[in-house]
Write an enzyme that holds these catalytic residues in place. Structure first.
Site, PDB file in Angstrom:
ATOM      1  N   GLY A   1       0.853  -1.190   0.000  1.00 26.61           N
ATOM      2  CA  GLY A   1       0.000   0.000   0.000  1.00 26.61           C
ATOM      3  C   GLY A   1       0.883   1.231   0.000  1.00 26.61           C
ATOM      4  O   GLY A   1       2.077   1.143   0.311  1.00 26.61           O
TER       5      GLY A   1
ATOM      6  N   CYS B   1       5.236  -6.324   1.859  1.00 22.59           N
ATOM      7  CA  CYS B   1       5.610  -4.906   1.876  1.00 22.59           C
ATOM      8  C   CYS B   1       4.848  -4.156   2.979  1.00 22.59           C
ATOM      9  O   CYS B   1       5.086  -4.400   4.154  1.00 22.59           O
ATOM     10  CB  CYS B   1       5.393  -4.295   0.497  1.00 22.59           C
ATOM     11  N   TYR B   2       3.899  -3.292   2.634  1.00 21.54           N
ATOM     12  CA  TYR B   2       3.117  -2.595   3.665  1.00 21.54           C
ATOM     13  C   TYR B   2       2.476  -3.602   4.625  1.00 21.54           C
ATOM     14  O   TYR B   2       2.482  -3.403   5.846  1.00 21.54           O
ATOM     15  CB  TYR B   2       2.016  -1.780   2.988  1.00 21.54           C
TER      16      TYR B   2
ATOM     17  N   HIS C   1       8.004  -7.795  -3.174  1.00 23.01           N
ATOM     18  CA  HIS C   1       6.723  -8.125  -3.833  1.00 23.01           C
ATOM     19  C   HIS C   1       6.858  -9.430  -4.621  1.00 23.01           C
ATOM     20  O   HIS C   1       7.276  -9.405  -5.778  1.00 23.01           O
ATOM     21  CB  HIS C   1       6.325  -6.987  -4.782  1.00 23.01           C
TER      22      HIS C   1
ATOM     23  N   GLU D   1       4.580 -11.064  -5.973  1.00 22.95           N
ATOM     24  CA  GLU D   1       3.567 -11.130  -7.039  1.00 22.95           C
ATOM     25  C   GLU D   1       4.036 -10.532  -8.357  1.00 22.95           C
ATOM     26  O   GLU D   1       3.446 -10.789  -9.407  1.00 22.95           O
ATOM     27  CB  GLU D   1       2.277 -10.432  -6.568  1.00 22.95           C
TER      28      GLU D   1
ATOM     29  N   ASP E   1     -15.140 -11.684 -23.315  1.00 24.42           N
ATOM     30  CA  ASP E   1     -15.955 -11.929 -22.114  1.00 24.42           C
ATOM     31  C   ASP E   1     -17.401 -12.283 -22.466  1.00 24.42           C
ATOM     32  O   ASP E   1     -17.937 -13.280 -21.984  1.00 24.42           O
ATOM     33  CB  ASP E   1     -15.941 -10.701 -21.191  1.00 24.42           C
TER      34      ASP E   1
ATOM     35  N   LYS F   1      -8.977 -12.210 -16.577  1.00 25.95           N
ATOM     36  CA  LYS F   1      -9.022 -12.337 -18.036  1.00 25.95           C
ATOM     37  C   LYS F   1      -8.405 -13.650 -18.537  1.00 25.95           C
ATOM     38  O   LYS F   1      -8.980 -14.326 -19.391  1.00 25.95           O
ATOM     39  CB  LYS F   1      -8.272 -11.148 -18.651  1.00 25.95           C
TER      40      LYS F   1
END
Ligand code: XMP
Length: 514
Positions: free
Chosen positions: A55, A82-83, A169, A171, A227, A370
């Site tokens: 964040g 992190c945060y 991070h 991710e 979609d 997606k």
């Protein structure tokens, strides 16, 4: 859905959707919730694990996003990123302060590989750092399991309580072994079996739709995009002839797209969709005449779309259900899921319900990212060419033409774009670029062709690489390919005498050229 689930608690960081995506790549179902979500609600979801995100704030700052300390007493494994890592330390009695050296970018992290989080991770591993505060002292009961040159606590853990904190991070793809670290957490520490699979999702969804719809009538607005196509085919498999799909051709589609959509989904195609195509090109051009402001164009196109759709729906009569191709990022970005700021109201969220006489909405893809929608599409047997299509905005070429939209300008941008796409495919680089298209600038300038002076439009070529569509960089396309595209557009598209390549990243630009 009776799935084992990991929950991401969102503190407003920019990579938070990525956390959930990476977890799902480990075949573990994952949802994002704001840090404002009540602890009782979290408990009731019975998650196998919790991840606290990054964040933008300082966790010790006044009014900074926080969470009840009781979270750490639930006995559920928690990973702070992190945060989230700093907050965990601060709440549990450690210290967080402004770092003497700010770390940003790829950083070498030295890990103690005996930690369950770092199992099979190299002792020295490249990670993505982005922080100005740091954990200066880990909380009591925690041992430090990684450090960097400037950061004494790059990771810490209380193994007994299953609490883990990492300053970097995992991710982000720049963290080379990030997926392994997340997998170690969700599979190893949380003990998730990893049963989240697209084939079972599709099967379960079809079954659930059948039960919910019964013998009711269902209406779907089909745009031909990924979609809505996947949603329509899923509905068709579930309820067959009870479904009607309306495809509005607003005259702002890519070259030949209307015919291609009709070919696949129309009555000669392989699906039972009760496909109705409405050719409304002229209506849209008339409404757009003289309008130059991009937001106004978006509004007009959106509204006219609803009108056309509503007229068709009336002919069909009362329907029980309306299908929408909403996907998970739409939910999160519209401020309904996590903590992300509302960037833009997407074309397929909101709108239709106020106007159409129906009882309920079905959103079969609401939980999917997606790439998962694409996998579901392939599972449903939709051709790969359709499933792997480029994202295309609902308002279509209307927002890829700067200034007033006219049939003539649509023709120019359609032809230029078709050439661009063809040459990208010929060069074999279509899969390596995130999104690419041609746009028509409103600029005309002097040129010379043959012996004639020309005063024609400039086409802009756009190509970006992006992971999450929130940020993007211009893609590097070889000069040879660009020159070929330029040559063909100038020669083959009447009304164009200049071609430019857009180098702008997002921010400050947007991906679209409107
Ligand atoms: P921007 O231009 O905001 O685009 O950087 C980010 C991504 O969103 C797509 N986009 C849209 N998609 N309806 C959609 O379904 C829309 O109104 C819309 N506007 C932009 C854009 O193509 C890019 O992939």
């Amino acid at each position: 859905m009776n799935q084992e689930k990991v929950i991401v608690i969102d503190f407003g960081g920019q990579y938070n959707q990525l956390v959930a995506r990476r977890v799902r790549e480990c075949n573990v179902y994952c949802e994002i919730y704001s840090y404002r979500t009540d602890i009782e609600q979290i408990k009731a979801m019975n998650p196998k694990g919790i991840i606290l995100t990054g964040g933008p704030n300082s966790c010790y700052g006044e009014g900074a996003p926080s969470y009840s300390k009781a979270l750490f007493e639930l006995g559920i494994p928690i990973l702070g990123l992190c945060y989230g890592a700093q907050l965990m330390m601060l709440l549990l009695g450690g210290s967080v302060e402004k770092a003497p050296v700010r770390e940003y970018g790829k950083t070498e992290v030295f890990v103690d590989s005996s930690s369950p989080l770092f199992e099979n991770v190299s002792k020295s591993t490249t990670c993505w750092m982005s922080h100005f505060d740091y954990i200066s002292r880990a909380a009591d009961g925690f041992s430090v399991t990684a450090h960097t040159a400037d950061c004494p606590v790059a990771a810490a853990e209380n193994r007994e309580k299953n609490l883990y904190a990492v300053q970097f991070h995992p991710e982000v793809l720049h963290t080379l072994e990030g997926t392994k670290i997340l997998s170690n957490f969700v599979r190893g520490v949380c003990g998730c079996a990893g049963t989240w699979r697209m084939d079972s999702f599709v099967e379960n969804s079809i079954q659930a739709i059948r039960e919910r719809v019964g013998d009711g009538k269902v209406l779907c607005a089909l745009s031909g995009g990924v979609d809505s196509s996947v949603a329509a085919v899923m509905l068709s498999k579930a309820i067959g002839s009870q479904l009607t799909c309306v495809f509005v051709d607003h005259g702002l589609l890519r070259k030949n797209e209307g015919d291609e959509v009709e070919e696949v989904f129309g009555s000669d195609g392989s699906y039972e969709l009760n496909f109705i195509r409405i050719n409304a090109q002229q209506r849209f051009y008339e409404k757009l005449a003289g309008v130059t402001e991009p937001e106004k164009k978006r509004k007009i196109i959106g509204e006219e779309f609803i009108r056309v759709f509503e007229e068709e729906a009336k002919k069909i009569g009362k329907v029980d259900f309306l299908v929408q191709g909403t996907i998970y990022p739409d939910v999160v970005e519209s401020g309904l899921g996590g903590e992300s700021a509302v960037i833009k109201s997407h074309h397929n969220v909101g709108g239709l319900p106020d106007y159409v006489d129906f009882k309920e909405i079905i959103e079969p893809l609401r939980d999917l990212f997606k790439d998962e929608v694409r996998k579901a599409g392939l599972e449903l047997g939709i051709p790969e060419k359709l499933v792997n299509r480029q994202p295309f905005p609902g308002p279509g070429l209307g927002i890829r033409i700067i200034g007033e939209v006219t049939a003539e300008k649509v023709r120019i941008v359609q032809d230029a774009d078709a050439i661009y796409r063809e040459e990208i495919a010929n060069a074999g680089i279509s899969q390596s670029i995130g999104q690419y298209f041609a746009a028509l600038t409103n600029m005309r300038s002097v040129g010379v062709m043959g012996d004639e002076r020309t005063y024609d439009y400039a086409v802009a070529l756009r190509a970006v690489n992006t992971i999450d569509f929130m940020t993007a960089e211009a893609a590097e396309i070889s000069f040879e390919v660009l020159q070929k595209v330029m040559g063909r557009i100038i020669n083959e598209v009447n009304g164009v005498n200049r071609v430019m390549y857009d180098l702008t990243s997002k921010p400050p630009g947007t991906i679209e050229f409107e």
